[in-house]
Scaffold this motif. Structure first.
Motif, short mmCIF file in Angstrom:
data_model
loop_
_atom_site.label_atom_id
_atom_site.label_comp_id
_atom_site.label_asym_id
_atom_site.label_seq_id
_atom_site.Cartn_x
_atom_site.Cartn_y
_atom_site.Cartn_z
N PHE A 99 4.19 -4.12 -9.81
CA PHE A 99 4.93 -3.22 -9.28
C PHE A 99 6.25 -3.11 -10.44
CE2 PHE A 99 2.34 -4.12 -5.76
CZ PHE A 99 1.90 -2.92 -5.13
N ALA A 100 6.08 -3.62 -11.31
CA ALA A 100 7.31 -3.54 -12.35
C ALA A 100 7.43 -1.58 -12.33
CB ALA A 100 7.07 -3.88 -13.82
N VAL A 101 8.27 -1.50 -12.72
CA VAL A 101 9.34 0.07 -12.89
C VAL A 101 9.88 -0.31 -14.31
CG1 VAL A 101 10.97 1.47 -11.91
CG2 VAL A 101 9.07 -0.21 -10.17
N ARG A 102 9.43 1.19 -15.06
CA ARG A 102 9.45 0.52 -15.56
C ARG A 102 10.56 2.01 -16.13
NH1 ARG A 102 4.93 -1.56 -16.14
NH2 ARG A 102 4.71 -3.83 -16.98
N ASP A 103 11.40 2.08 -17.47
CA ASP A 103 12.75 3.80 -17.55
C ASP A 103 13.53 4.31 -16.46
OD1 ASP A 103 11.78 3.10 -20.45
OD2 ASP A 103 9.22 4.37 -20.12
N GLY A 154 3.45 11.13 -9.18
CA GLY A 154 2.31 11.28 -10.77
C GLY A 154 1.88 10.01 -11.74
N GLU A 155 2.46 8.77 -10.38
CA GLU A 155 2.50 7.24 -11.97
C GLU A 155 1.67 6.95 -11.35
OE1 GLU A 155 5.47 4.82 -11.12
OE2 GLU A 155 7.37 6.61 -10.84
N SER A 156 0.52 5.84 -12.04
CA SER A 156 -0.68 5.54 -11.53
C SER A 156 -0.54 3.82 -12.48
CB SER A 156 -1.89 6.03 -12.65
OG SER A 156 -1.53 5.96 -14.15
N PRO A 157 0.61 2.96 -12.02
CA PRO A 157 0.48 1.51 -12.43
C PRO A 157 -1.17 1.22 -11.39
CG PRO A 157 1.82 2.00 -9.88
CD PRO A 157 1.66 3.76 -10.65
N ASP A 158 -1.69 0.28 -12.53
CA ASP A 158 -3.45 -0.16 -11.23
C ASP A 158 -3.34 -1.13 -10.50
OD1 ASP A 158 -5.84 -0.78 -11.12
OD2 ASP A 158 -6.20 -2.44 -13.51
N THR A 159 -2.84 -0.75 -9.47
CA THR A 159 -2.15 -1.64 -8.00
C THR A 159 -3.40 -1.57 -7.13
OG1 THR A 159 -1.51 0.38 -7.14
CG2 THR A 159 -0.55 -0.13 -8.05
N HIS A 160 -5.26 -1.51 -7.50
CA HIS A 160 -6.44 -1.12 -7.19
C HIS A 160 -6.61 -2.71 -6.32
CE1 HIS A 160 -6.69 3.06 -6.68
NE2 HIS A 160 -6.41 2.91 -8.43
N GLU A 161 -7.28 -3.65 -7.61
CA GLU A 161 -7.44 -4.81 -7.36
C GLU A 161 -6.27 -5.98 -6.69
OE1 GLU A 161 -9.48 -8.05 -6.38
OE2 GLU A 161 -10.55 -6.10 -7.49
N HIS A 215 0.57 -1.11 -0.11
CA HIS A 215 0.18 -0.05 0.01
C HIS A 215 0.86 1.55 -0.14
CE1 HIS A 215 -4.31 -0.81 0.17
NE2 HIS A 215 -3.83 -2.10 0.99
N LEU A 216 2.20 0.96 0.17
CA LEU A 216 2.43 2.22 0.83
C LEU A 216 3.62 2.44 -0.04
CD1 LEU A 216 4.01 4.09 3.06
CD2 LEU A 216 5.63 2.86 3.29
N HIS A 217 4.13 1.42 -1.08
CA HIS A 217 5.18 1.91 -2.45
C HIS A 217 3.94 2.34 -3.29
CE1 HIS A 217 7.87 0.70 -4.99
NE2 HIS A 217 7.07 -0.21 -6.10
N ALA A 218 2.35 2.06 -3.11
CA ALA A 218 1.83 2.39 -4.94
C ALA A 218 1.05 3.54 -4.49
CB ALA A 218 0.29 1.37 -4.62
#
Length: 288
Positions: free
Chosen positions: A275-279, A224-231, A214-217
């Motif tokens: 949680f993949a981090v790209r670039d 300003g990132e928006s990975p789809d983590t909610h589910e 939760h903290l990482h998300a």
């Protein structure tokens, strides 16, 4: 007890992070504490009862404080009795301390359970002013953020006491992820001969891992990132609840769900994609 006015999202923090977070926002800016979640790690280490743990020692959190939230540990002390804490408080505005929950009268754990836990303390009109941002439901009632004035002799021994300072410049860290293969970790819990002990540990472990995710998300979203983590985060919350229910059933001699460990393995594997981090940096610095 009084409740401090803070911006800290206490429900995402463990008991060592919570009071680092208070200092980060107080000396920095609101929500700086979210950077405590910048580096998501799954690198279990040997823990109690012959089981692996994802819980880093307090010293790791303290060492990481500079890079993550800009707190510099100027002096670190060990094994300070209450009177020594009082003396230390006379020469520094606030002391960050780690002690035993068993000896912390403001917590529901007092006299009941032993674990390492942080608090902030300063001197005020001859008494100790304790602040603690920890927020959790416990088996003995809720622990809520607050501020307490206590006689110095009622404080626990500080196993670690730190005088922090804030640096003049701060650069927020980039998100980073390091996730080991979950197989050996899950297998260690599956193979442990004492099922009740394994479930007690697993209840704590899933709680820690859910909060970390939760903290990482939240930090990624704050940037300003928006990975789809909610589910996926809801999945971790369900897993934490399942572990707690399984423990309570086991304590009553009732069968527990067979799905708990397979679900844990699946959630850990899914972390890699969610949680993949790209670039950006993909490997956080080794805290050891």
């Amino acid at each position: 007890m009084t409740a401090p006015a803070v911006t800290v999202r206490t429900g995402m923090l463990d008991c060592i992070q919570a009071n680092l977070a208070l200092l980060a926002d107080r000396w920095g800016e609101p929500l700086r504490h979210l950077a405590l979640g910048a580096h998501l790690r799954f690198r279990p280490r040997p823990g109690p009862d012959g089981l692996p743990t994802v819980d880093p020692p307090p010293q790791t959190h303290i060492r990481q404080a500079r890079a993550l939230i800009g707190l510099v540990p100027r002096h670190v002390h060990h094994d300070l009795e209450p009177e020594a804490l009082r003396a230390l408080s006379r020469r520094t505005p606030v002391v960050y301390a780690v002690g035993d929950t068993h000896d912390m009268p403001w917590l529901p754990y007092a006299g009941r359970a032993r674990m390492e836990h942080s608090f902030l303390v300063s001197g005020e009109a001859g008494e100790a002013c304790v602040e603690d941002a920890y927020d959790n439901e416990t088996a003995w009632g809720p622990a809520r953020p607050g501020r307490w004035r206590l006689p110095w002799e009622q404080l626990p021994t500080a196993r670690t006491a730190v005088e922090f300072t804030a640096p003049a410049a701060y650069r927020a860290p980039r998100p980073a992820v390091a996730l080991d293969d979950p197989g050996p970790y899950v297998q260690a819990y599956a193979a442990h001969p004492d099922r009740l002990t394994a479930l007690r540990r697993l209840t704590s472990e899933t709680w820690l891992m859910a909060r970390a995710r939760h903290l990482h998300a939240a930090y990624r979203e704050h940037r300003g990132e928006s990975p789809d983590t909610h589910e996926h985060l809801r999945r971790w919350d369900r897993l934490t609840a399942t572990a707690f229910i399984a423990l309570r059933r086991a304590e009553r001699g009732r069968p527990v769900p067979d799905s708990l460990l397979p679900d844990l393995a699946a959630a850990l594997h899914a972390d890699r994609e969610v949680f993949a981090v790209r670039d950006e940096q993909t490997e956080p610095p080794d805290p050891t």
